[in-house]
Design a protein around this motif. Structure first.
Motif, PDB file in Angstrom:
ATOM      1  N   GLU A  50       0.848  -1.191   0.000  1.00 31.01           N
ATOM      2  CA  GLU A  50       0.000   0.000   0.000  1.00 31.01           C
ATOM      3  C   GLU A  50       0.879   1.235   0.000  1.00 31.01           C
ATOM      4  N   VAL A  51       0.571   2.172  -0.886  1.00 28.87           N
ATOM      5  CA  VAL A  51       1.320   3.423  -0.969  1.00 28.87           C
ATOM      6  C   VAL A  51       0.337   4.580  -1.109  1.00 28.87           C
ATOM      7  N   SER A  52       0.809   5.772  -0.808  1.00 24.02           N
ATOM      8  CA  SER A  52       0.061   6.993  -1.105  1.00 24.02           C
ATOM      9  C   SER A  52       0.787   7.704  -2.231  1.00 24.02           C
ATOM     10  N   VAL A  53       0.036   8.101  -3.256  1.00 22.16           N
ATOM     11  CA  VAL A  53       0.630   8.670  -4.466  1.00 22.16           C
ATOM     12  C   VAL A  53       0.043  10.053  -4.728  1.00 22.16           C
ATOM     13  N   PHE A  54       0.926  10.995  -5.079  1.00 23.70           N
ATOM     14  CA  PHE A  54       0.504  12.360  -5.384  1.00 23.70           C
ATOM     15  C   PHE A  54       1.162  12.785  -6.686  1.00 23.70           C
ATOM     16  N   PHE A  55       0.341  13.090  -7.686  1.00 23.61           N
ATOM     17  CA  PHE A  55       0.866  13.492  -8.980  1.00 23.61           C
ATOM     18  C   PHE A  55       1.286  14.972  -8.944  1.00 23.61           C
ATOM     19  N   VAL A  56       2.438  15.266  -9.546  1.00 22.15           N
ATOM     20  CA  VAL A  56       2.900  16.639  -9.723  1.00 22.15           C
ATOM     21  C   VAL A  56       3.474  16.752 -11.137  1.00 22.15           C
ATOM     22  N   ALA A  57       3.868  17.967 -11.510  1.00 26.51           N
ATOM     23  CA  ALA A  57       4.257  18.194 -12.900  1.00 26.51           C
ATOM     24  C   ALA A  57       5.751  18.104 -13.154  1.00 26.51           C
ATOM     25  N   THR A  58       6.567  18.385 -12.138  1.00 23.83           N
ATOM     26  CA  THR A  58       8.006  18.448 -12.363  1.00 23.83           C
ATOM     27  C   THR A  58       8.770  17.689 -11.281  1.00 23.83           C
ATOM     28  N   ASP A 195      11.741   5.886   2.457  1.00 24.69           N
ATOM     29  CA  ASP A 195      10.418   6.267   2.957  1.00 24.69           C
ATOM     30  C   ASP A 195       9.578   6.997   1.916  1.00 24.69           C
ATOM     31  N   ILE A 196      10.231   7.843   1.123  1.00 28.84           N
ATOM     32  CA  ILE A 196       9.522   8.673   0.147  1.00 28.84           C
ATOM     33  C   ILE A 196      10.312   8.647  -1.160  1.00 28.84           C
ATOM     34  N   LEU A 197       9.592   8.568  -2.267  1.00 31.26           N
ATOM     35  CA  LEU A 197      10.223   8.512  -3.586  1.00 31.26           C
ATOM     36  C   LEU A 197       9.656   9.591  -4.491  1.00 31.26           C
ATOM     37  N   SER A 198      10.550  10.319  -5.165  1.00 34.96           N
ATOM     38  CA  SER A 198      10.146  11.153  -6.298  1.00 34.96           C
ATOM     39  C   SER A 198      10.262  10.273  -7.534  1.00 34.96           C
ATOM     40  N   LYS A 203      11.486  12.139 -18.043  1.00 31.82           N
ATOM     41  CA  LYS A 203      12.738  11.870 -18.749  1.00 31.82           C
ATOM     42  C   LYS A 203      12.691  10.549 -19.527  1.00 31.82           C
ATOM     43  N   ASN A 204      11.634   9.771 -19.325  1.00 34.70           N
ATOM     44  CA  ASN A 204      11.598   8.427 -19.906  1.00 34.70           C
ATOM     45  C   ASN A 204      10.370   8.214 -20.787  1.00 34.70           C
ATOM     46  N   GLY A 205       9.951   9.270 -21.475  1.00 36.90           N
ATOM     47  CA  GLY A 205       8.904   9.101 -22.474  1.00 36.90           C
ATOM     48  C   GLY A 205       7.570   9.746 -22.194  1.00 36.90           C
ATOM     49  N   CYS A 206       7.384  10.337 -21.011  1.00 37.43           N
ATOM     50  CA  CYS A 206       6.127  11.029 -20.714  1.00 37.43           C
ATOM     51  C   CYS A 206       6.213  12.493 -21.161  1.00 37.43           C
ATOM     52  N   TRP A 207       5.049  13.142 -21.165  1.00 38.30           N
ATOM     53  CA  TRP A 207       5.016  14.571 -21.491  1.00 38.30           C
ATOM     54  C   TRP A 207       5.497  15.372 -20.283  1.00 38.30           C
ATOM     55  N   CYS A 208       4.771  15.277 -19.189  1.00 35.33           N
ATOM     56  CA  CYS A 208       5.195  15.853 -17.902  1.00 35.33           C
ATOM     57  C   CYS A 208       4.432  15.082 -16.832  1.00 35.33           C
ATOM     58  N   ALA A 209       5.051  14.056 -16.314  1.00 37.39           N
ATOM     59  CA  ALA A 209       4.405  13.185 -15.328  1.00 37.39           C
ATOM     60  C   ALA A 209       5.423  12.779 -14.268  1.00 37.39           C
ATOM     61  N   GLU A 210       5.205  13.261 -13.068  1.00 35.34           N
ATOM     62  CA  GLU A 210       6.031  12.921 -11.913  1.00 35.34           C
ATOM     63  C   GLU A 210       5.079  12.563 -10.773  1.00 35.34           C
ATOM     64  N   ALA A 211       5.567  11.788  -9.828  1.00 32.49           N
ATOM     65  CA  ALA A 211       4.719  11.396  -8.702  1.00 32.49           C
ATOM     66  C   ALA A 211       5.541  11.344  -7.426  1.00 32.49           C
ATOM     67  N   ILE A 212       4.902  11.696  -6.327  1.00 36.76           N
ATOM     68  CA  ILE A 212       5.481  11.527  -4.994  1.00 36.76           C
ATOM     69  C   ILE A 212       4.848  10.280  -4.400  1.00 36.76           C
ATOM     70  N   ALA A 241      -2.419  11.193 -14.862  1.00 33.65           N
ATOM     71  CA  ALA A 241      -2.731   9.774 -14.651  1.00 33.65           C
ATOM     72  C   ALA A 241      -2.721   9.011 -15.975  1.00 33.65           C
ATOM     73  N   ALA A 242      -3.239   9.635 -17.034  1.00 29.45           N
ATOM     74  CA  ALA A 242      -3.280   8.969 -18.335  1.00 29.45           C
ATOM     75  C   ALA A 242      -1.875   8.665 -18.845  1.00 29.45           C
ATOM     76  N   GLN A 243      -0.960   9.578 -18.601  1.00 29.37           N
ATOM     77  CA  GLN A 243       0.417   9.330 -19.018  1.00 29.37           C
ATOM     78  C   GLN A 243       0.990   8.117 -18.289  1.00 29.37           C
ATOM     79  N   PHE A 244       0.779   8.065 -16.981  1.00 34.19           N
ATOM     80  CA  PHE A 244       1.272   6.919 -16.223  1.00 34.19           C
ATOM     81  C   PHE A 244       0.554   5.630 -16.623  1.00 34.19           C
ATOM     82  N   ASP A 245      -0.698   5.752 -17.000  1.00 32.58           N
ATOM     83  CA  ASP A 245      -1.452   4.576 -17.432  1.00 32.58           C
ATOM     84  C   ASP A 245      -0.797   3.959 -18.662  1.00 32.58           C
ATOM     85  N   GLY A 246      -0.458   4.817 -19.637  1.00 32.44           N
ATOM     86  CA  GLY A 246       0.239   4.329 -20.823  1.00 32.44           C
ATOM     87  C   GLY A 246       1.664   3.905 -20.529  1.00 32.44           C
TER      88      GLY A 246
END
Length: 349
Positions: A50-58, A195-198, A203-212, A241-246
Protein backbone atom coordinates in the motif's frame (compact mmCIF):
# COMPACT_ATOMS: atom_id res chain seq x y z
CA UNK A 1 22.15 13.22 -32.71
CA UNK A 2 20.50 14.69 -29.64
CA UNK A 3 22.50 13.86 -26.52
CA UNK A 4 22.07 17.11 -24.57
CA UNK A 5 19.43 15.66 -22.23
CA UNK A 6 16.69 13.06 -22.08
CA UNK A 7 14.44 16.05 -21.40
CA UNK A 8 14.95 17.02 -25.05
CA UNK A 9 13.19 13.88 -26.27
CA UNK A 10 9.50 13.99 -27.09
CA UNK A 11 6.80 11.71 -25.74
CA UNK A 12 6.47 8.06 -26.62
CA UNK A 13 3.69 7.40 -29.11
CA UNK A 14 1.78 5.04 -26.78
CA UNK A 15 1.69 7.70 -24.07
CA UNK A 16 0.63 10.39 -26.54
CA UNK A 17 -2.15 8.15 -27.81
CA UNK A 18 -3.32 7.48 -24.25
CA UNK A 19 -3.55 11.23 -23.67
CA UNK A 20 -5.54 11.63 -26.86
CA UNK A 21 -7.99 8.95 -25.73
CA UNK A 22 -8.52 10.81 -22.47
CA UNK A 23 -9.03 14.17 -24.16
CA UNK A 24 -12.73 13.60 -24.85
CA UNK A 25 -15.56 13.15 -22.38
CA UNK A 26 -15.79 14.17 -18.77
CA UNK A 27 -14.13 12.98 -15.56
CA UNK A 28 -14.07 14.06 -11.93
CA UNK A 29 -11.46 16.72 -11.17
CA UNK A 30 -8.63 17.19 -8.68
CA UNK A 31 -7.46 13.60 -8.60
CA UNK A 32 -10.81 11.98 -7.88
CA UNK A 33 -11.48 10.38 -11.27
CA UNK A 34 -11.68 6.63 -11.81
CA UNK A 35 -8.50 6.83 -13.87
CA UNK A 36 -6.60 8.59 -11.09
CA UNK A 37 -7.68 5.93 -8.62
CA UNK A 38 -6.81 3.10 -10.99
CA UNK A 39 -3.31 4.43 -11.60
CA UNK A 40 -2.76 4.94 -7.88
CA UNK A 41 -3.69 1.29 -7.38
CA UNK A 42 -1.21 0.36 -10.12
CA UNK A 43 1.55 2.07 -8.17
CA UNK A 44 0.68 -0.15 -5.22
CA UNK A 45 0.95 -3.23 -7.42
CA UNK A 46 4.30 -2.13 -8.81
CA UNK A 47 5.74 -1.50 -5.35
CA UNK A 48 4.09 -4.55 -3.79
CA UNK A 49 2.50 -2.68 -0.90
CA UNK A 50 0.00 0.00 0.00
CA UNK A 51 1.32 3.42 -0.97
CA UNK A 52 0.06 6.99 -1.11
CA UNK A 53 0.63 8.67 -4.47
CA UNK A 54 0.50 12.36 -5.38
CA UNK A 55 0.87 13.49 -8.98
CA UNK A 56 2.90 16.64 -9.72
CA UNK A 57 4.26 18.19 -12.90
CA UNK A 58 8.01 18.45 -12.36
CA UNK A 59 10.85 16.67 -10.64
CA UNK A 60 11.70 19.85 -8.75
CA UNK A 61 8.17 19.93 -7.35
CA UNK A 62 8.35 16.25 -6.42
CA UNK A 63 11.65 16.69 -4.59
CA UNK A 64 10.74 19.95 -2.89
CA UNK A 65 7.34 18.83 -1.65
CA UNK A 66 8.65 15.43 -0.57
CA UNK A 67 11.22 17.12 1.64
CA UNK A 68 8.70 19.70 2.85
CA UNK A 69 6.46 16.91 4.13
CA UNK A 70 9.02 15.77 6.73
CA UNK A 71 10.46 19.09 7.89
CA UNK A 72 10.42 20.79 11.26
CA UNK A 73 11.65 24.24 12.30
CA UNK A 74 15.40 24.52 11.94
CA UNK A 75 15.46 21.44 9.72
CA UNK A 76 18.54 20.14 7.93
CA UNK A 77 18.35 17.82 4.91
CA UNK A 78 21.53 15.96 3.92
CA UNK A 79 22.30 15.32 0.25
CA UNK A 80 25.29 14.60 -1.95
CA UNK A 81 27.36 17.66 -2.80
CA UNK A 82 26.48 17.28 -6.50
CA UNK A 83 22.83 16.33 -6.05
CA UNK A 84 20.21 17.94 -8.26
CA UNK A 85 18.37 19.29 -5.21
CA UNK A 86 21.34 21.41 -4.17
CA UNK A 87 22.86 22.24 -7.56
CA UNK A 88 20.04 22.64 -10.07
CA UNK A 89 16.72 23.47 -8.41
CA UNK A 90 17.20 27.19 -7.73
CA UNK A 91 16.72 26.75 -3.99
CA UNK A 92 13.22 25.32 -4.41
CA UNK A 93 13.73 22.52 -1.86
CA UNK A 94 14.90 25.09 0.70
CA UNK A 95 12.05 27.45 -0.20
CA UNK A 96 9.21 24.94 0.03
CA UNK A 97 10.53 23.05 3.03
CA UNK A 98 12.03 25.98 4.99
CA UNK A 99 14.97 23.66 5.60
CA UNK A 100 18.63 23.93 4.70
CA UNK A 101 20.42 21.50 2.46
CA UNK A 102 23.78 20.33 3.77
CA UNK A 103 26.15 18.74 1.26
CA UNK A 104 27.84 15.42 1.98
CA UNK A 105 30.80 14.40 -0.22
CA UNK A 106 31.34 10.98 -1.68
CA UNK A 107 32.97 9.36 -4.68
CA UNK A 108 31.11 8.48 -7.89
CA UNK A 109 28.28 10.89 -7.11
CA UNK A 110 27.17 8.90 -4.06
CA UNK A 111 26.98 9.92 -0.42
CA UNK A 112 29.79 8.44 1.65
CA UNK A 113 28.09 6.68 4.62
CA UNK A 114 30.85 7.52 7.12
CA UNK A 115 30.86 11.17 6.11
CA UNK A 116 27.06 11.25 6.33
CA UNK A 117 27.21 9.94 9.89
CA UNK A 118 29.73 12.64 10.82
CA UNK A 119 27.62 15.37 9.21
CA UNK A 120 24.52 14.24 11.08
CA UNK A 121 26.46 14.15 14.34
CA UNK A 122 27.30 17.82 13.81
CA UNK A 123 23.65 18.73 14.37
CA UNK A 124 22.67 17.28 17.75
CA UNK A 125 19.02 17.62 18.73
CA UNK A 126 19.72 20.18 21.47
CA UNK A 127 21.95 22.45 19.34
CA UNK A 128 19.26 25.05 18.73
CA UNK A 129 21.68 27.57 17.18
CA UNK A 130 22.78 25.23 14.41
CA UNK A 131 19.50 23.54 13.47
CA UNK A 132 18.51 19.89 13.62
CA UNK A 133 18.78 16.93 11.29
CA UNK A 134 15.43 16.11 9.69
CA UNK A 135 15.98 14.08 6.48
CA UNK A 136 18.42 12.41 4.07
CA UNK A 137 17.96 12.37 0.30
CA UNK A 138 19.81 10.31 -2.33
CA UNK A 139 19.65 10.51 -6.12
CA UNK A 140 19.05 7.29 -8.09
CA UNK A 141 20.54 7.32 -10.73
CA UNK A 142 23.07 9.95 -9.64
CA UNK A 143 23.88 13.19 -11.39
CA UNK A 144 26.99 11.66 -12.94
CA UNK A 145 25.36 8.53 -14.32
CA UNK A 146 26.29 6.12 -11.55
CA UNK A 147 23.83 3.97 -9.61
CA UNK A 148 23.66 3.14 -5.91
CA UNK A 149 23.81 -0.62 -5.41
CA UNK A 150 21.23 -2.19 -3.10
CA UNK A 151 23.88 -2.62 -0.42
CA UNK A 152 24.89 1.03 -0.75
CA UNK A 153 21.29 2.11 -0.22
CA UNK A 154 21.17 -0.19 2.80
CA UNK A 155 24.21 1.55 4.27
CA UNK A 156 22.74 5.04 3.84
CA UNK A 157 19.37 3.87 5.17
CA UNK A 158 20.94 2.33 8.28
CA UNK A 159 22.59 5.63 9.19
CA UNK A 160 19.38 7.56 8.58
CA UNK A 161 17.39 5.15 10.72
CA UNK A 162 19.94 5.36 13.56
CA UNK A 163 19.12 9.06 13.78
CA UNK A 164 15.39 8.54 13.14
CA UNK A 165 15.59 10.43 9.85
CA UNK A 166 13.33 9.69 6.88
CA UNK A 167 15.10 8.69 3.67
CA UNK A 168 13.99 10.26 0.39
CA UNK A 169 15.01 9.07 -3.07
CA UNK A 170 15.13 11.45 -6.03
CA UNK A 171 14.13 9.09 -8.83
CA UNK A 172 14.10 11.40 -11.84
CA UNK A 173 15.82 8.54 -13.69
CA UNK A 174 14.32 5.82 -11.48
CA UNK A 175 13.58 3.42 -14.34
CA UNK A 176 17.11 3.70 -15.73
CA UNK A 177 18.59 2.85 -12.34
CA UNK A 178 16.13 0.00 -11.84
CA UNK A 179 16.99 -1.60 -15.18
CA UNK A 180 20.71 -1.10 -14.60
CA UNK A 181 20.48 -2.96 -11.27
CA UNK A 182 18.06 -5.64 -12.46
CA UNK A 183 16.07 -5.05 -9.28
CA UNK A 184 12.36 -4.70 -8.60
CA UNK A 185 10.84 -1.36 -7.57
CA UNK A 186 10.26 -2.73 -4.07
CA UNK A 187 13.82 -4.00 -3.78
CA UNK A 188 15.27 -0.61 -4.68
CA UNK A 189 13.03 1.40 -2.36
CA UNK A 190 11.09 0.46 0.75
CA UNK A 191 12.81 -2.90 1.20
CA UNK A 192 16.02 -0.85 1.53
CA UNK A 193 14.44 1.61 3.96
CA UNK A 194 13.42 4.38 1.54
CA UNK A 195 10.42 6.27 2.96
CA UNK A 196 9.52 8.67 0.15
CA UNK A 197 10.22 8.51 -3.59
CA UNK A 198 10.15 11.15 -6.30
CA UNK A 199 9.08 8.91 -9.18
CA UNK A 200 10.03 10.38 -12.54
CA UNK A 201 8.38 9.71 -15.88
CA UNK A 202 9.15 12.83 -17.89
CA UNK A 203 12.74 11.87 -18.75
CA UNK A 204 11.60 8.43 -19.91
CA UNK A 205 8.90 9.10 -22.47
CA UNK A 206 6.13 11.03 -20.71
CA UNK A 207 5.02 14.57 -21.49
CA UNK A 208 5.19 15.85 -17.90
CA UNK A 209 4.41 13.19 -15.33
CA UNK A 210 6.03 12.92 -11.91
CA UNK A 211 4.72 11.40 -8.70
CA UNK A 212 5.48 11.53 -4.99
CA UNK A 213 5.19 8.05 -3.48
CA UNK A 214 4.93 7.48 0.28
CA UNK A 215 5.63 3.92 1.37
CA UNK A 216 3.98 4.58 4.72
CA UNK A 217 0.64 6.31 4.02
CA UNK A 218 0.62 7.63 7.58
CA UNK A 219 3.49 9.92 6.60
CA UNK A 220 1.42 11.42 3.79
CA UNK A 221 -1.31 13.08 5.87
CA UNK A 222 -0.05 16.62 5.30
CA UNK A 223 0.77 16.20 1.61
CA UNK A 224 -2.68 17.10 0.23
CA UNK A 225 -2.35 20.54 1.82
CA UNK A 226 1.34 20.93 0.94
CA UNK A 227 0.66 20.07 -2.70
CA UNK A 228 -2.32 22.41 -2.95
CA UNK A 229 -0.43 25.29 -1.35
CA UNK A 230 2.39 24.76 -3.84
CA UNK A 231 -0.01 25.01 -6.82
CA UNK A 232 0.65 21.40 -7.83
CA UNK A 233 -2.92 20.08 -7.46
CA UNK A 234 -4.14 19.98 -11.05
CA UNK A 235 -7.85 20.23 -11.75
CA UNK A 236 -7.47 17.87 -14.72
CA UNK A 237 -5.00 15.57 -13.02
CA UNK A 238 -6.37 12.68 -15.07
CA UNK A 239 -4.03 13.83 -17.83
CA UNK A 240 -1.05 13.04 -15.61
CA UNK A 241 -2.73 9.77 -14.65
CA UNK A 242 -3.28 8.97 -18.33
CA UNK A 243 0.42 9.33 -19.02
CA UNK A 244 1.27 6.92 -16.22
CA UNK A 245 -1.45 4.58 -17.43
CA UNK A 246 0.24 4.33 -20.82
CA UNK A 247 3.68 4.33 -19.23
CA UNK A 248 2.96 1.24 -17.13
CA UNK A 249 0.98 -0.72 -19.72
CA UNK A 250 2.83 -3.91 -20.70
CA UNK A 251 5.89 -2.63 -18.77
CA UNK A 252 6.52 0.05 -21.39
CA UNK A 253 8.41 2.13 -18.82
CA UNK A 254 11.00 -0.61 -18.29
CA UNK A 255 11.36 -1.24 -22.01
CA UNK A 256 12.00 2.46 -22.65
CA UNK A 257 14.62 2.62 -19.90
CA UNK A 258 16.22 -0.57 -21.19
CA UNK A 259 16.50 0.93 -24.67
CA UNK A 260 17.95 4.16 -23.29
CA UNK A 261 20.53 2.31 -21.21
CA UNK A 262 21.34 0.08 -24.17
CA UNK A 263 22.09 3.08 -26.37
CA UNK A 264 24.35 4.42 -23.61
CA UNK A 265 26.11 1.04 -23.52
CA UNK A 266 26.70 1.36 -27.25
CA UNK A 267 28.20 4.81 -26.71
CA UNK A 268 30.36 3.55 -23.86
CA UNK A 269 31.67 0.68 -25.96
CA UNK A 270 32.44 2.91 -28.92
CA UNK A 271 34.21 5.53 -26.83
CA UNK A 272 36.19 2.86 -24.98
CA UNK A 273 37.38 1.50 -28.33
CA UNK A 274 38.32 4.91 -29.70
CA UNK A 275 41.94 5.91 -30.19
CA UNK A 276 41.17 9.59 -29.61
CA UNK A 277 38.53 9.65 -26.83
CA UNK A 278 37.97 7.96 -23.49
CA UNK A 279 35.35 7.58 -20.81
CA UNK A 280 35.81 10.08 -17.97
CA UNK A 281 34.45 7.58 -15.45
CA UNK A 282 32.36 4.44 -15.43
CA UNK A 283 28.58 4.84 -15.61
CA UNK A 284 25.76 2.31 -15.86
CA UNK A 285 22.65 4.38 -16.57
CA UNK A 286 21.80 6.51 -19.61
CA UNK A 287 24.39 9.22 -18.96
CA UNK A 288 27.87 8.98 -20.44
CA UNK A 289 30.76 11.32 -19.63
CA UNK A 290 33.65 11.38 -22.06
CA UNK A 291 36.88 13.22 -22.67
CA UNK A 292 37.28 13.98 -26.38
CA UNK A 293 39.52 16.22 -28.51
CA UNK A 294 38.15 19.74 -28.95
CA UNK A 295 38.53 19.23 -32.68
CA UNK A 296 36.24 16.18 -32.51
CA UNK A 297 33.68 18.12 -30.48
CA UNK A 298 33.67 20.80 -33.17
CA UNK A 299 33.18 18.21 -35.91
CA UNK A 300 30.32 16.62 -34.00
CA UNK A 301 28.61 19.98 -33.49
CA UNK A 302 29.01 20.83 -37.17
CA UNK A 303 27.30 17.53 -38.03
CA UNK A 304 24.36 18.42 -35.79
CA UNK A 305 25.24 16.67 -32.54
CA UNK A 306 23.85 18.25 -29.38
CA UNK A 307 25.60 17.71 -26.07
CA UNK A 308 26.85 19.68 -23.11
CA UNK A 309 30.41 20.54 -22.25
CA UNK A 310 30.78 19.55 -18.60
CA UNK A 311 32.79 21.21 -15.84
CA UNK A 312 35.98 19.35 -15.01
CA UNK A 313 35.81 18.10 -11.39
CA UNK A 314 38.00 20.27 -9.19
CA UNK A 315 39.41 17.16 -7.50
CA UNK A 316 40.76 15.81 -10.80
CA UNK A 317 41.95 18.74 -12.96
CA UNK A 318 44.36 16.39 -14.72
CA UNK A 319 41.42 14.48 -16.21
CA UNK A 320 41.30 16.72 -19.28
CA UNK A 321 44.23 17.82 -21.42
CA UNK A 322 44.71 21.29 -22.89
CA UNK A 323 43.35 20.23 -26.29
CA UNK A 324 40.51 18.17 -24.85
CA UNK A 325 37.06 18.77 -23.40
CA UNK A 326 34.79 16.89 -20.99
CA UNK A 327 31.28 16.32 -22.34
CA UNK A 328 28.06 14.74 -21.14
CA UNK A 329 26.00 12.55 -23.47
CA UNK A 330 22.50 11.49 -22.42
CA UNK A 331 20.52 8.89 -24.33
CA UNK A 332 16.75 8.52 -24.30
CA UNK A 333 13.97 6.21 -25.48
CA UNK A 334 14.16 8.05 -28.82
CA UNK A 335 17.90 7.58 -29.37
CA UNK A 336 18.74 5.33 -32.32
CA UNK A 337 21.76 3.23 -33.20
CA UNK A 338 22.30 5.58 -36.13
CA UNK A 339 22.49 8.52 -33.70
CA UNK A 340 25.11 6.75 -31.63
CA UNK A 341 27.15 5.56 -34.59
CA UNK A 342 26.96 8.99 -36.18
CA UNK A 343 28.43 10.57 -33.08
CA UNK A 344 31.13 7.90 -32.75
CA UNK A 345 32.17 8.54 -36.36
CA UNK A 346 33.12 12.07 -35.32
CA UNK A 347 35.76 10.65 -32.98
CA UNK A 348 37.74 8.91 -35.71
CA UNK A 349 41.18 10.47 -35.70
Amino acid sequence: MFFASDNWAGAHRSIAERLLQESTGFAAAYGTSELDRRVEARFAEIFEREVSVFFVATGTAANSLSLASVQRPGGITFCHSEAHVIEDECGAPDFFSSARLVAVPGEAGKIDPDKLAKKIAGFPADAVHHGRATAVTITQATEIGTVYSLSEIDAISAIAKQSNLPLHMDGARFANALVALGATPAEMTWKRGVDILSFGGTKNGCWCAEAIVFFNPEQAKEMPFIRKRAAQLFSKSRFIAAQFDGYFENNLWLDLAGHSNGMADRLRAGISGSNSARLAWATTSNEVFAVIPRSAAKVAEERGAKFYEWPVPTATPELVGSEETLIRLVTSFATTEADVDGFLSCLVA
